[in-house]
Design a protein around this motif. Structure first.
Motif, mmCIF file in Angstrom:
data_model
loop_
_atom_site.group_PDB
_atom_site.id
_atom_site.type_symbol
_atom_site.label_atom_id
_atom_site.label_comp_id
_atom_site.label_asym_id
_atom_site.label_seq_id
_atom_site.Cartn_x
_atom_site.Cartn_y
_atom_site.Cartn_z
ATOM 1 N N LEU A 68 0.818 -1.215 0.000
ATOM 2 C CA LEU A 68 0.000 0.000 0.000
ATOM 3 C C LEU A 68 0.853 1.267 0.000
ATOM 4 O O LEU A 68 0.305 2.372 -0.028
ATOM 5 C CB LEU A 68 -0.915 0.015 1.236
ATOM 6 C CG LEU A 68 -1.964 -1.094 1.308
ATOM 7 C CD1 LEU A 68 -2.703 -1.048 2.632
ATOM 8 C CD2 LEU A 68 -2.948 -0.992 0.135
ATOM 9 N N HIS A 69 2.190 1.101 0.056
ATOM 10 C CA HIS A 69 3.121 2.235 0.119
ATOM 11 C C HIS A 69 2.775 3.164 1.284
ATOM 12 O O HIS A 69 2.791 4.390 1.146
ATOM 13 C CB HIS A 69 3.130 3.008 -1.199
ATOM 14 C CG HIS A 69 3.478 2.149 -2.380
ATOM 15 N ND1 HIS A 69 4.741 1.652 -2.600
ATOM 16 C CD2 HIS A 69 2.706 1.654 -3.392
ATOM 17 C CE1 HIS A 69 4.747 0.924 -3.701
ATOM 18 N NE2 HIS A 69 3.528 0.891 -4.196
ATOM 19 N N ALA B 74 8.568 7.101 1.406
ATOM 20 C CA ALA B 74 9.743 6.652 0.649
ATOM 21 C C ALA B 74 11.034 7.206 1.233
ATOM 22 O O ALA B 74 12.103 6.649 1.008
ATOM 23 C CB ALA B 74 9.607 7.068 -0.814
ATOM 24 N N THR B 75 10.934 8.281 1.981
ATOM 25 C CA THR B 75 12.135 8.901 2.557
ATOM 26 C C THR B 75 12.598 8.211 3.838
ATOM 27 O O THR B 75 13.661 8.529 4.361
ATOM 28 C CB THR B 75 11.868 10.382 2.864
ATOM 29 O OG1 THR B 75 10.715 10.483 3.724
ATOM 30 C CG2 THR B 75 11.608 11.160 1.578
ATOM 31 N N ALA B 76 11.785 7.276 4.370
ATOM 32 C CA ALA B 76 12.137 6.612 5.634
ATOM 33 C C ALA B 76 13.371 5.733 5.452
ATOM 34 O O ALA B 76 13.514 5.042 4.445
ATOM 35 C CB ALA B 76 10.958 5.768 6.120
ATOM 36 N N ASP B 77 14.263 5.769 6.419
ATOM 37 C CA ASP B 77 15.472 4.947 6.396
ATOM 38 C C ASP B 77 15.132 3.592 7.026
ATOM 39 O O ASP B 77 15.281 3.385 8.227
ATOM 40 C CB ASP B 77 16.598 5.639 7.164
ATOM 41 C CG ASP B 77 17.929 4.917 7.007
ATOM 42 O OD1 ASP B 77 17.938 3.792 6.460
ATOM 43 O OD2 ASP B 77 18.957 5.474 7.443
ATOM 44 N N LEU B 78 14.650 2.662 6.184
ATOM 45 C CA LEU B 78 14.160 1.382 6.689
ATOM 46 C C LEU B 78 15.279 0.548 7.306
ATOM 47 O O LEU B 78 15.049 -0.193 8.264
ATOM 48 C CB LEU B 78 13.471 0.601 5.561
ATOM 49 C CG LEU B 78 12.212 1.261 4.979
ATOM 50 C CD1 LEU B 78 11.615 0.399 3.885
ATOM 51 C CD2 LEU B 78 11.181 1.508 6.072
ATOM 52 N N ASP B 79 16.494 0.642 6.759
ATOM 53 C CA ASP B 79 17.616 -0.110 7.337
ATOM 54 C C ASP B 79 17.898 0.344 8.765
ATOM 55 O O ASP B 79 18.145 -0.478 9.652
ATOM 56 C CB ASP B 79 18.871 0.057 6.476
ATOM 57 C CG ASP B 79 18.780 -0.712 5.169
ATOM 58 O OD1 ASP B 79 17.971 -1.657 5.105
ATOM 59 O OD2 ASP B 79 19.505 -0.367 4.218
ATOM 60 N N ALA B 80 17.859 1.659 8.992
ATOM 61 C CA ALA B 80 18.112 2.183 10.339
ATOM 62 C C ALA B 80 17.000 1.768 11.300
ATOM 63 O O ALA B 80 17.256 1.419 12.462
ATOM 64 C CB ALA B 80 18.232 3.708 10.294
ATOM 65 N N ILE B 81 15.752 1.778 10.813
ATOM 66 C CA ILE B 81 14.620 1.365 11.654
ATOM 67 C C ILE B 81 14.759 -0.112 12.014
ATOM 68 O O ILE B 81 14.594 -0.513 13.175
ATOM 69 C CB ILE B 81 13.283 1.632 10.935
ATOM 70 C CG1 ILE B 81 13.067 3.136 10.769
ATOM 71 C CG2 ILE B 81 12.117 0.999 11.702
ATOM 72 C CD1 ILE B 81 11.896 3.506 9.870
#
Length: 203
Positions: free
Chosen positions: A12-13, A17-24
């Motif tokens: 669902l996006h 898109a700017t979120a740093d998923l690796d850091a989270i």
């Protein structure tokens, strides 16, 4: 439930898109590891349980780890065989070292999948996640059959890192309370091996 929710939110996006998923992912992982360590450190009976172990059982984690690595290579070769143009590439276009990294997860899907995704990308990280979830499910649901076919140590070896937490109640019920210290020891030893082995094979 969290895995399915992540897939739905991703489709669902819903996450910017700017979120740093690796850091989270790393932050959540570090929090999880902290609480696992706190739980072990807060248990005053851990040392007493370790002292009661038979010396011969000290090899169980090593056997479980070696069996996991051998099994991951065997499955990779059976799944796709070697490519004629690149003999060191196995099923799915992945190298033997990458399949060994997947096998090094030892059922600890939360840390292994995050590490492998960071090193080798989302595809291999997803394979690691699913293979380790399946491993845990086999240990949870198949423990009575494993005991019948291979003996009381089989569910402990099959559970890998989860032998000290999520699969421990099932192991206690099917293998007997006397093997609970063995299960905790094996789970802790394989648990500690995961970040080192995954990093080794990914690099």
């Amino acid at each position: 439930g969290f895995f399915v929710a992540g897939i739905v939110l991703g489709r669902l996006h819903a996450v910017p898109a700017t979120a740093d998923l690796d850091a989270i992912s790393l932050g959540v992982l570090c929090t999880l590891i902290f609480f696992v360590g706190y739980g072990i450190g807060n248990d005053t009976t851990v040392l007493a349980r370790f002292r009661s172990l038979s010396p011969g059982l000290a090899l169980l984690p090593a056997v479980s780890i070696l069996g996991s690595l051998a099994g991951s290579l065997a499955v990779a070769m059976l799944a796709g065989g070697a490519d004629d143009d690149a003999p060191i590439i196995l099923a799915g276009g992945h190298s033997p070292a990458e399949w060994l990294a997947v096998g090094s997860g030892m059922g600890y899907y939360s840390i292994s999948s995050v590490l492998i995704t960071g090193y080798r990308g989302t595809e291999l990280g997803t394979i690691a996640l699913l293979s380790n979830i399946v491993r845990e499910m086999i240990a949870l649901l198949g423990a009575p059959l494993l005991v019948r076919l291979f003996g009381t140590l089989a569910p402990i070896a099959a559970a890998g890192a989860t032998a000290m937490d999520t699969t421990l109640p099932v192991i206690s019920r099917t293998c007997g309370p006397r093997l609970v210290p063995v299960s905790i020891y094996c789970g802790m030893a394989t648990d500690f091996s995961v970040p080192f082995l995954v990093t080794l094979f990914c690099s």
